[in-house]
Design an enzyme around this catalytic site. Structure first.
Site, mmCIF file in Angstrom:
data_model
loop_
_atom_site.group_PDB
_atom_site.id
_atom_site.type_symbol
_atom_site.label_atom_id
_atom_site.label_comp_id
_atom_site.label_asym_id
_atom_site.label_seq_id
_atom_site.Cartn_x
_atom_site.Cartn_y
_atom_site.Cartn_z
ATOM 1 N N GLU A 272 81.193 49.971 14.625
ATOM 2 C CA GLU A 272 81.719 49.045 15.647
ATOM 3 C C GLU A 272 82.986 49.627 16.257
ATOM 4 O O GLU A 272 83.206 49.539 17.467
ATOM 5 C CB GLU A 272 81.997 47.665 15.046
ATOM 6 C CG GLU A 272 80.745 46.933 14.582
ATOM 7 C CD GLU A 272 79.662 46.832 15.644
ATOM 8 O OE1 GLU A 272 79.995 46.612 16.822
ATOM 9 O OE2 GLU A 272 78.482 46.990 15.303
ATOM 10 N N TRP A 275 81.885 51.838 18.879
ATOM 11 C CA TRP A 275 81.601 51.246 20.204
ATOM 12 C C TRP A 275 82.865 51.199 21.044
ATOM 13 O O TRP A 275 82.844 51.380 22.263
ATOM 14 C CB TRP A 275 81.023 49.836 20.050
ATOM 15 C CG TRP A 275 79.528 49.844 19.947
ATOM 16 C CD1 TRP A 275 78.793 49.678 18.821
ATOM 17 C CD2 TRP A 275 78.575 50.041 21.024
ATOM 18 N NE1 TRP A 275 77.448 49.757 19.117
ATOM 19 C CE2 TRP A 275 77.296 49.982 20.459
ATOM 20 C CE3 TRP A 275 78.701 50.278 22.386
ATOM 21 C CZ2 TRP A 275 76.133 50.137 21.225
ATOM 22 C CZ3 TRP A 275 77.551 50.431 23.153
ATOM 23 C CH2 TRP A 275 76.287 50.359 22.579
ATOM 24 N N TRP A 303 72.312 38.852 43.420
ATOM 25 C CA TRP A 303 73.187 37.921 42.698
ATOM 26 C C TRP A 303 73.390 36.678 43.546
ATOM 27 O O TRP A 303 73.263 36.715 44.770
ATOM 28 C CB TRP A 303 74.561 38.548 42.436
ATOM 29 C CG TRP A 303 74.556 39.797 41.601
ATOM 30 C CD1 TRP A 303 74.833 41.058 42.034
ATOM 31 C CD2 TRP A 303 74.261 39.908 40.199
ATOM 32 N NE1 TRP A 303 74.732 41.954 40.984
ATOM 33 C CE2 TRP A 303 74.380 41.279 39.852
ATOM 34 C CE3 TRP A 303 73.897 39.009 39.194
ATOM 35 C CZ2 TRP A 303 74.168 41.754 38.572
ATOM 36 C CZ3 TRP A 303 73.681 39.486 37.917
ATOM 37 C CH2 TRP A 303 73.812 40.846 37.605
ATOM 38 N N ASN A 338 81.284 38.001 18.666
ATOM 39 C CA ASN A 338 80.533 38.989 19.457
ATOM 40 C C ASN A 338 79.118 38.530 19.814
ATOM 41 O O ASN A 338 78.668 38.686 20.943
ATOM 42 C CB ASN A 338 80.471 40.320 18.703
ATOM 43 C CG ASN A 338 79.715 41.374 19.494
ATOM 44 O OD1 ASN A 338 80.103 41.705 20.614
ATOM 45 N ND2 ASN A 338 78.629 41.868 18.938
ATOM 46 N N TRP A 356 78.058 39.837 37.121
ATOM 47 C CA TRP A 356 78.720 40.058 35.826
ATOM 48 C C TRP A 356 80.230 40.199 35.992
ATOM 49 O O TRP A 356 81.000 39.857 35.084
ATOM 50 C CB TRP A 356 78.123 41.265 35.106
ATOM 51 C CG TRP A 356 78.276 42.588 35.816
ATOM 52 C CD1 TRP A 356 77.371 43.189 36.637
ATOM 53 C CD2 TRP A 356 79.409 43.480 35.767
ATOM 54 N NE1 TRP A 356 77.863 44.383 37.103
ATOM 55 C CE2 TRP A 356 79.112 44.597 36.581
ATOM 56 C CE3 TRP A 356 80.636 43.456 35.123
ATOM 57 C CZ2 TRP A 356 79.997 45.660 36.776
ATOM 58 C CZ3 TRP A 356 81.525 44.512 35.309
ATOM 59 C CH2 TRP A 356 81.206 45.588 36.122
ATOM 60 N N TRP A 379 80.163 43.649 29.296
ATOM 61 C CA TRP A 379 79.494 42.936 30.393
ATOM 62 C C TRP A 379 78.383 43.776 31.015
ATOM 63 O O TRP A 379 77.283 43.277 31.285
ATOM 64 C CB TRP A 379 80.522 42.488 31.450
ATOM 65 C CG TRP A 379 81.141 41.201 31.025
ATOM 66 C CD1 TRP A 379 82.316 41.042 30.354
ATOM 67 C CD2 TRP A 379 80.582 39.883 31.165
ATOM 68 N NE1 TRP A 379 82.521 39.714 30.076
ATOM 69 C CE2 TRP A 379 81.480 38.979 30.568
ATOM 70 C CE3 TRP A 379 79.414 39.377 31.744
ATOM 71 C CZ2 TRP A 379 81.243 37.603 30.524
ATOM 72 C CZ3 TRP A 379 79.176 38.014 31.710
ATOM 73 C CH2 TRP A 379 80.083 37.143 31.107
HETATM 74 C C1 FAD Z 1 80.511 40.442 27.173
HETATM 75 C C2 FAD Z 1 81.384 41.097 26.133
HETATM 76 C C3 FAD Z 1 82.747 41.262 26.367
HETATM 77 C C4 FAD Z 1 83.562 41.872 25.404
HETATM 78 N N1 FAD Z 1 84.905 42.030 25.667
HETATM 79 C C5 FAD Z 1 85.700 42.660 24.763
HETATM 80 C C6 FAD Z 1 87.082 42.855 25.023
HETATM 81 O O1 FAD Z 1 87.608 42.495 26.085
HETATM 82 N N2 FAD Z 1 87.836 43.442 24.053
HETATM 83 C C7 FAD Z 1 87.304 43.876 22.868
HETATM 84 O O2 FAD Z 1 88.039 44.397 22.018
HETATM 85 N N3 FAD Z 1 85.988 43.722 22.615
HETATM 86 C C8 FAD Z 1 85.172 43.138 23.514
HETATM 87 N N4 FAD Z 1 83.836 42.964 23.230
HETATM 88 C C9 FAD Z 1 83.287 43.544 21.993
HETATM 89 C C10 FAD Z 1 83.274 42.616 20.767
HETATM 90 O O3 FAD Z 1 82.745 41.374 21.103
HETATM 91 C C11 FAD Z 1 84.667 42.419 20.154
HETATM 92 O O4 FAD Z 1 85.295 43.660 19.962
HETATM 93 C C12 FAD Z 1 84.563 41.732 18.794
HETATM 94 O O5 FAD Z 1 83.927 40.489 18.928
HETATM 95 C C13 FAD Z 1 85.950 41.547 18.216
HETATM 96 O O6 FAD Z 1 85.912 40.823 17.027
HETATM 97 P P1 FAD Z 1 86.300 41.497 15.647
HETATM 98 O O7 FAD Z 1 87.589 42.207 15.760
HETATM 99 O O8 FAD Z 1 86.174 40.451 14.608
HETATM 100 O O9 FAD Z 1 85.138 42.572 15.519
HETATM 101 P P2 FAD Z 1 84.608 43.370 14.246
HETATM 102 O O10 FAD Z 1 83.160 43.075 14.115
HETATM 103 O O11 FAD Z 1 85.456 43.166 13.077
HETATM 104 O O12 FAD Z 1 84.687 44.893 14.745
HETATM 105 C C14 FAD Z 1 85.800 45.753 14.460
HETATM 106 C C15 FAD Z 1 86.365 46.309 15.739
HETATM 107 O O13 FAD Z 1 85.405 47.133 16.389
HETATM 108 C C16 FAD Z 1 85.550 47.005 17.807
HETATM 109 N N5 FAD Z 1 84.295 46.474 18.345
HETATM 110 C C17 FAD Z 1 83.398 45.672 17.730
HETATM 111 N N6 FAD Z 1 82.328 45.452 18.536
HETATM 112 C C18 FAD Z 1 82.577 46.131 19.681
HETATM 113 C C19 FAD Z 1 81.852 46.296 20.899
HETATM 114 N N7 FAD Z 1 80.646 45.752 21.103
HETATM 115 N N8 FAD Z 1 82.416 47.037 21.888
HETATM 116 C C20 FAD Z 1 83.638 47.619 21.717
HETATM 117 N N9 FAD Z 1 84.345 47.512 20.585
HETATM 118 C C21 FAD Z 1 83.840 46.773 19.580
HETATM 119 C C22 FAD Z 1 86.688 46.022 18.050
HETATM 120 O O14 FAD Z 1 87.867 46.763 18.288
HETATM 121 C C23 FAD Z 1 86.751 45.238 16.742
HETATM 122 O O15 FAD Z 1 88.019 44.721 16.466
HETATM 123 C C24 FAD Z 1 82.998 42.340 24.189
HETATM 124 C C25 FAD Z 1 81.629 42.165 23.964
HETATM 125 C C26 FAD Z 1 80.833 41.549 24.915
HETATM 126 C C27 FAD Z 1 79.368 41.374 24.638
#
Ligand code: FAD
Length: 473
Positions: A272, A275, A303, A338, A356, A379
């Site tokens: 993650e 990502w 759109w 997420n 979007w 997005w």
């Molecule tokens: C539409 C959409 C918008 C999003 N906008 C953001 C945003 O503005 N900022 C943001 O940090 N994340 C964003 N995410 C990714 C993800 O949803 C969040 O990083 C995650 O929910 C953060 O929660 P956590 O720290 O508990 O994640 P955990 O599951 O604990 O993951 C650990 C870390 O990995 C990174 N991470 C996890 N999933 C993703 C992912 N899909 N993409 C990029 N990094 C990820 C984050 O830095 C997160 O803190 C978005 C996802 C979607 C689908």
């Protein structure tokens, strides 16, 4: 004030531990001037929720440091004044990766160099520098899995740096943080945030410890259950640089050394973080990531603008409980799980056909972790127009998604208390409940909870039709 020739400019690296640029500054000179500039005139000002976080994070950093010089305005102007008034000779900062920030830094560097100041920029905030990881043909990866495999196989990170213990600070006149008015008032919509978040380095450390001790085991499956606090909640801390990904990486690896059973969950968690890296890699290649669909065909997508649908979505009043719960969690926490981010984004772009970019902008204003790279990437991924994106024709059914990931409706009941009394069988589709059950649960559809604003099956067909139209054009 003692004479000081080195300025350390904090930006999205609001930490002391494992801050290579700060350590570098202190190696150059014992006495440094720690500075934060609230930049005005940027192409994209911080959203309202980001401002809330920033206020508290700066307060925490100032506490940890003992002092911090705050200035508001144009960085070139502010730094020029500092150089002229204090005789600064060196500027040190941690690199930032958003296009506007990079442009600003290039201007600052060019200008300060003409004044005889040397600027030192150090990598920070990522495990890899964007653009460094290439496939066998020397090209950037278009797909996440091979990208992360390549990154992961050559990840050999040095141990994190300790908090510097030789901090001696010089402080010219500073703004008062309160005068920046970053916090909301009348109404204070962020009131509930304090129960959920502790911005700053100490808060980040507490989150990480909590996650390693109670969240890492089972993360691989628990991360998909929105009612479970099974994810780390580290995203805002990472976004603001209150903790480095290298520090997290090492802490996770250490936890696995002590308990090898954690290894498979740890790999899912580290991917993650991957990502996040991939998003920055894409942003470096496509500076317009937040504005333009990467798949150019989507420029022709039909759109639809519909302000009442957009407002219903923003307010959590679409009539689809899993969507509304997510949007209300966002209001209350400044954060959303997420899995639910994916569901609400799919609903906006596929059921409502709203561009979007409108969703990206709303998230920018309302998320504590709003991040130019990860937000735009998320997005575009859901909308089907990004790199390695979910195909557009994969349209989430919000009822089935709710039933799969929130089978007992715990998440829905937490964020939509008016549905609390509904039996599990109807919690994701209240409109299917017989009038007697609705009555016994205290629900009058259209009064205290909305009817669905659109019909799933009709919207699905419409979205597929729109997709076909785009491909035919
Ligand atoms: C539409 C959409 C918008 C999003 N906008 C953001 C945003 O503005 N900022 C943001 O940090 N994340 C964003 N995410 C990714 C993800 O949803 C969040 O990083 C995650 O929910 C953060 O929660 P956590 O720290 O508990 O994640 P955990 O599951 O604990 O993951 C650990 C870390 O990995 C990174 N991470 C996890 N999933 C993703 C992912 N899909 N993409 C990029 N990094 C990820 C984050 O830095 C997160 O803190 C978005 C996802 C979607 C689908």
């Amino acid at each position: 004030m003692n004479k000081c020739s080195t300025v350390y400019w904090f930006r999205q690296d609001l930490r002391l531990v494992d801050n290579a640029a700060l350590t570098h500054a202190l190696e150059m000179e014992d006495l440094i001037l720690p500075l934060y500039i609230y930049e005005t005139g940027t192409s994209r000002p911080w959203g309202a929720t980001s401002k809330w976080w920033l206020h508290h994070s700066l307060k925490s950093l100032k506490n940890d440091l003992g002092s911090l010089c705050l200035k508001r305005g144009n960085p070139v102007q502010i730094l020029t004044d500092l150089v002229e008034n204090t005789g600064v000779k060196h500027m040190v900062w941690a690199k930032r990766y958003d296009p506007f920030g990079q442009q600003t830094d290039a201007q600052v560097k060019a200008h300060l160099t003409t004044l005889g100041v040397t600027c030192h920029e150090m990598p920070s905030g990522l495990l890899h520098e964007p653009g460094e990881t290439l496939n066998q043909s020397g090209k950037p990866f278009q797909v996440f899995t091979p990208y992360w495999r390549a990154c992961r196989s050559r990840l050999n990170l040095k141990a994190p740096l300790a908090r510097p213990d030789n901090l001696t600070l010089s402080l010219p006149p500073s703004d008062r943080l309160e005068d920046w008015k970053l916090l909301p008032s009348k109404p204070d919509w962020a009131e509930s945030f304090h129960h959920m978040w502790k911005p700053g380095e100490i808060g980040a450390q507490e989150r990480l410890n909590q996650f390693i001790n109670h969240g890492l085991k089972g993360y691989g499956t628990r991360r998909n259950i929105p009612s479970d606090s099974g994810t780390s909640g580290l995203s805002p801390h990472l976004h603001w640089g209150e903790m480095s990904p290298r520090y997290i990486f090492h802490a996770i690896q250490n936890a696995c050394l002590h308990n090898p059973d954690l290894s498979s969950d740890a790999e899912v968690f580290l991917s993650e973080l991957g990502w996040r890296e991939f998003s920055y890699d894409c942003l470096a290649r496509f500076p317009e990531l937040k504005d333009k669909s990467l798949r150019l065909a989507f420029e022709q997508f039909p759109w639809q603008e519909n302000s009442s649908h957009l407002e219903a979505w923003q307010c959590g009043k679409t009539g689809y409980p899993i969507v509304d719960a997510g949007m209300r969690q966002l209001w209350k926490m400044g954060w959303m799980h997420n899995r639910v981010r994916m569901i609400v984004a799919s609903f906006l772009t596929k059921h409502l056909l709203i561009p979007w970019q409108k969703g990206e902008q709303w998230f920018w204003d309302t998320l504590v972790d709003a991040d130019e790279a990860s937000n735009a990437m998320g997005w575009q991924w859901v909308a089907g127009c990004g790199v390695d994106a979910a195909p557009y024709f994969r349209i989430f059914n919000p009822v089935l998604q709710g039933e799969k990931f929130d089978p007992q409706g715990h998440y829905v009941r937490q964020w939509i208390p008016e549905l609390k009394g509904l039996p599990d069988a109807y919690i994701h589709q209240p409109w299917k409940a017989p009038p007697m059950i609705l009555g016994a649960s205290g629900i009058t559809l259209g009064k205290n909870y909305p009817h669905p604003i659109v019909d799933h099956a009709t919207c699905r067909d419409r979205a597929l039709q729109a997709y076909k139209q785009m491909n035919d054009s």
